[in-house]
Each structure stands twice: as structure tokens, then as C-alpha cells.
Design a protein around this motif. Structure first.
Motif, mmCIF file in Angstrom:
data_model
loop_
_atom_site.group_PDB
_atom_site.id
_atom_site.type_symbol
_atom_site.label_atom_id
_atom_site.label_comp_id
_atom_site.label_asym_id
_atom_site.label_seq_id
_atom_site.Cartn_x
_atom_site.Cartn_y
_atom_site.Cartn_z
ATOM 1 N N ASP A 101 -4.755 8.305 2.354
ATOM 2 C CA ASP A 101 -5.363 7.362 1.694
ATOM 3 C C ASP A 101 -4.986 5.915 2.406
ATOM 4 O OD1 ASP A 101 -6.454 8.419 -0.411
ATOM 5 O OD2 ASP A 101 -4.589 8.316 -1.652
ATOM 6 N N THR A 155 -7.282 2.671 -4.412
ATOM 7 C CA THR A 155 -7.394 2.897 -2.956
ATOM 8 C C THR A 155 -8.717 1.778 -2.710
ATOM 9 O OG1 THR A 155 -6.884 5.184 -2.901
ATOM 10 C CG2 THR A 155 -8.223 4.344 -1.244
ATOM 11 N N THR A 209 -7.239 3.004 3.867
ATOM 12 C CA THR A 209 -7.325 1.564 3.880
ATOM 13 C C THR A 209 -7.076 0.713 5.134
ATOM 14 O OG1 THR A 209 -4.868 1.748 3.344
ATOM 15 C CG2 THR A 209 -5.932 1.798 1.346
ATOM 16 N N THR A 259 0.696 -1.214 0.064
ATOM 17 C CA THR A 259 0.071 0.057 0.044
ATOM 18 C C THR A 259 0.734 1.221 -0.005
ATOM 19 O OG1 THR A 259 -1.770 -1.213 0.951
ATOM 20 C CG2 THR A 259 -1.609 1.221 1.323
#
Length: 446
Positions: A273, A325, A277, A236
């Protein structure tokens, strides 16, 4: 001291990718090496004893880590932190042994919400602390919740199931009376039958004909859960820094001399972001909570692995930031849900005599996966992002098959007390006239 901290932090960010990966993996080396030991301690000397020692150990070396002068020191200290964290899963063993059968899955899943809260807390803490105070203060402040728990854990009662199995009838009854008093409920009628077993926490009991196949499959499931979960966490960050999968691929080919992804700063948008997540773990808990008692433990784990694998494959497409995302959000929700389902299933499938050891060895296998994953999500990523995603997707498909092949479904089953008894017995109060075994669907706990 502050300028020195920032300088050290910048130095760590400019390390080669394999050293950055090692800094992550050393924690899991410690966890892997200690998980079985903590399980054995908890089976031999009590769940509360093992948990207290591991918490105090982690707190001590966690604070020392903030004062590490050089890279080699922080490697050693974070490894010792990992050694202590290896005992934390025993909190689930202690908790599960107090829960009635009908509420067990729900309660264990709900307590996993606090894992998600802790993850969100750490991301939020990094947003505010890293830019101004640096990594030393981040490590120091991260130890504060552990300090609070270290004080509170002395209030925890020992598992009554463990006390019964170790022959401490008076302690077990005292614990049950305390629970009854605090809940404003009367003690159940009947007599507590002692079932003492001296040879607790023996590795050979995990490989008896009844549990051998279950143990091996669970080891792979836990390995895959941690391998994929922590791999996604690392991916990520890398994907957000690059923008998408295609940007990683092109930047690797076009700019060889430029500083690698591992040493770039995260922007405010990246942190937000990353926070989004991370928040996906909350709906992950809710989805797992809704399906685990409908589909059962095995099918829930299999479904979570399949959805994660599908999302990993969809990342092959050059999607925009919003879709990226969203895919990461869904993938993390389901892989964390699969992890939580494994935490429900594992304490249910093993008897009290080896429950802590069984959970400890599974946790140790999970740390093997977490130890390896930085070299896939950070090192292999530099060569081929598509190969990295394929590894995670393939591993989870195999784990989904392993979940389906587990020989025992624990939905609606009671906990075993002793490895020398038949499956499905609960520790229950019995009338003075009854000496037979009470099946799991008729226990007084329900």
C-alpha cells in the motif's frame, strides 16, 4: 556484522517517538542550514560547481552513515548528508537556464518524474533489503545512484546564462556551440551581448520592492509544500500500521503500555500500500503537466493545495482500508504536483543574478517545514490524530491563498538576466545593428 546491524536497527525502532522524529528531522536540519549557502555558491561560482560539490559531499557522508556505530553517530552523519542534499535543487536552476520558454514548464515537470522514480526505488529497495540485510545495507545501496551521478555530473556543461552574466563570453559561446553540434542544428545568427553583473547572489536583491512580497509568499508556499508532503509520507506509514484513523485514536486510548506505532514492523500489505501511494506521484506529474500551462503557475499551486486539504479533511471519516489508500493516493498526487509547480515557478520569477539564491532560500524554508513535520505526524499524532490532520489541512488552505496573492504570473514570460534590468528579458542572439532589449516573446530560443 549482519546480526549487529539487525540489533542496532531494532534498537532504533524502539526509541521514544521524539527520538525517531529527531532522526528524520536531522536530515532536514542539514538541508535547511545549507540551502542558502549552496544557492550563494551557485550564483557566485557557477551552477555546475555548486552541484558537483554538493553531490560529492552527500555521497561521502551517505556511505559513512551506513557504518554508524551508535545512535548519536548516525544523527551527526545524517545531518551532514542533509547538508549536502541542500544543494541538489540547484540542478533545477542549471536545467531551467537551458530551456526555451515554451518548453520550460513541461521539461522541469518531466524531470521531476525521476524524483518519483527514486521514491519508488527506495520503497522497493526497503521491501527486499530491510527484512534480510537491515538498515545499514539499505543506506549503502541507496548511495549507488548518487555514485553514478557523481561520475556523470562532470560531463554537465555550465549554464550559458551564468557565463554571460559573469562575463565569460567565450565559455558561453563554446557551450552554445556544443549544444548546437549535439542537436545537429546551426548556431543562431547574431551577436551575444555580455551583461556582466558582479554583485550576484546577494540576499538583499530578494527583498527589493519588486521581489519582496514574492519572496515572502514563496517562502511560505515552499514551507507548506514540504511540511505537508513529508507529513503525509510519515502519516501514511502510521495509518497503514493502525488500519485507519479511528484505529489510531482507539489504540492510543486503550493500550498505553504497548509499543508505539514507531516501533512496529511493516507487513507485506503495508509495504504494498505504501508503494501504491508512492506511485501516485506519477499521475501527480501528469495532472500538473496538463494544467500548469492552462491555468498558470499560481492557480495550479492553489488547486493542488486545496485538493490536498480536502483529502486531509475526508480522513476524519472512519473509512476502510481501500478508501484510506485512495484518499492518500489523491492527496499525495496533488501535494507532489504542487511541489513540482513551485519548482517551475521559482526559477522563472527570479533573475539569473539571484536565481540560484532565490531557489536555495525557498528550499531552505521547505526544509524548515520538513524538519517540523515529524513532530506533528509522529509526536502530536499520539495525542490527537484529528488535530494533526487539521494542522495539515489548515496550512495548505493558507498556502492556497498565498499562491493566489503572488504578484507575478510567470506563464508565458521569459527569464530575466540581471536584477538591474526590467522584467521579461531573455538572453538571445541579436543582430549587429540592434542594441535594444528584446522582449521575452520574441527570443531566438523560442
Amino acid at each position: 556484522m549482519r546480526s549487529r546491524s539487525k540489533g542496532s536497527a531494532r534498537a532504533y525502532r524502539r526509541l521514544p517517538s521524539w527520538q525517531v522524529a529527531l532522526l528524520t528531522s536531522v536530515v532536514f536540519i542539514g538541508m535547511m542550514s545549507s540551502s542558502t549557502l549552496w544557492g550563494n555558491i551557485s550564483d557566485q561560482y557557477g551552477r555546475k560547481t555548486g552541484l558537483k560539490i554538493s553531490v560529492l559531499w552527500t555521497l561521502y557522508y551517505g556511505i559513512l552513515s551506513a557504518f554508524a556505530p551508535v545512535y548519536s553517530w548516525i544523527l551527526v552523519l545524517r545531518g551532514l548528508v542533509g547538508f549536502g542534499i541542500g544543494g541538489v535543487p540547484q540542478s533545477v536552476t542549471l536545467y531551467a537556464e537551458f530551456l526555451p520558454m515554451k518548453a520550460r514548464a513541461k521539461c522541469i515537470l518531466l524531470i521531476e518524474v525521476f524524483w518519483a522514480i527514486g521514491t519508488v526505488f527506495e520503497v522497493a529497495l526497503a521491501v527486499f533489503v530491510m527484512p534480510s540485510l537491515g538498515w545499514r545495507w539499505l543506506l549503502l545501496l541507496s548511495a549507488v545512484p548518487l555514485l553514478i551521478f557523481a561520475v556523470l555530473c562532470f560531463w554537465l556543461p555550465e549554464s550559458a546564462r551564468y557565463d554571460v552574466l559573469s562575463g565569460n563570453q567565450e565559455k558561453a559561446i563554446a557551450t552554445l556551440k556544443r549544444i548546437a553540434t549535439e542537436n545537429g542544428a546551426p548556431m543562431p545568427l547574431g551577436k551575444l551581448i555580455i551583461s556582466r553583473q558582479e554583485d550576484r547572489g546577494k540576499m538583499r536583491d530578494l527583498f527589493t520592492p519588486h521581489f519582496r512580497w514574492t519572496t515572502l509568499l514563496l517562502w511560505f508556499i515552499w514551507f507548506s509544500n514540504a511540511f505537508s508532503y513529508y507529513g503525509l509520507v510519515l502519516l501514511t506509514t502510521e495509518l497503514f500500521q493502525a488500519g485507519d484513523v479511528c484505529s489510531i485514536s482507539s489504540s492510543k486510548k486503550a493500550v498505553e503500555a504497548k509499543c508505539s506505532l514507531a516501533c512496529e514492523y511493516l507487513s507485506e500489505e503495508d509495504y504494498m500500500d505504501l508503494l501504491w501511494t508512492t506511485l501516485s506521484e506519477f499521475p501527480g506529474v501528469l495532472v500538473t503537466l496538463w494544467i500548469i500551462d492552462r491555468l498558470g503557475r499560481k492557480k495550479t499551486m492553489a488547486l493542488c493545495f486545496v485538493v490536498f486539504s480536502l483529502c486531509s479533511l475526508l480522513l476524519f471519516i472512519c473509512v476502510g482500508r481501500t478508501m484510506l489508500t485512495l484518499l492518500l493516493f489523491v492527496a499525495r498526487a496533488f501535494i507532489s504536483g504542487g511541489f513540482q509547480a513551485a519548482y517551475v515557478y521559482t526559477p522563472e520569477v527570479y533573475p539569473t543574478a539571484t536565481r540560484a539564491l532565490g531557489l536555495g532560500t525557498c528550499s531552505g524554508m521547505a526544509r524548515v517545514g520538513a524538519l517540523i513535520t515529524p513532530f506533528i505526524a509522529q509526536v502530536m499524532l499520539e495525542s490527537s490524530v484529528y488535530l494533526s490532520l487539521a494542522v495539515y489541512s489548515g496550512c495548505c488552505l493558507l498556502a492556497a491563498l498565498a499562491s493566489c496573492f503572488l504578484p507575478i504570473e510567470t506563464k508565458g514570460r521569459g527569464l530575466q538576466e540581471s536584477s538591474h534590468r526590467e522584467w521579461g528579458q531573455e538572453m538571445v542572439g541579436r543582430g549587429t545593428h540592434g542594441t535594444g532589449v528584446t522582449r521575452s516573446n520574441s527570443g531566438s530560443q523560442e
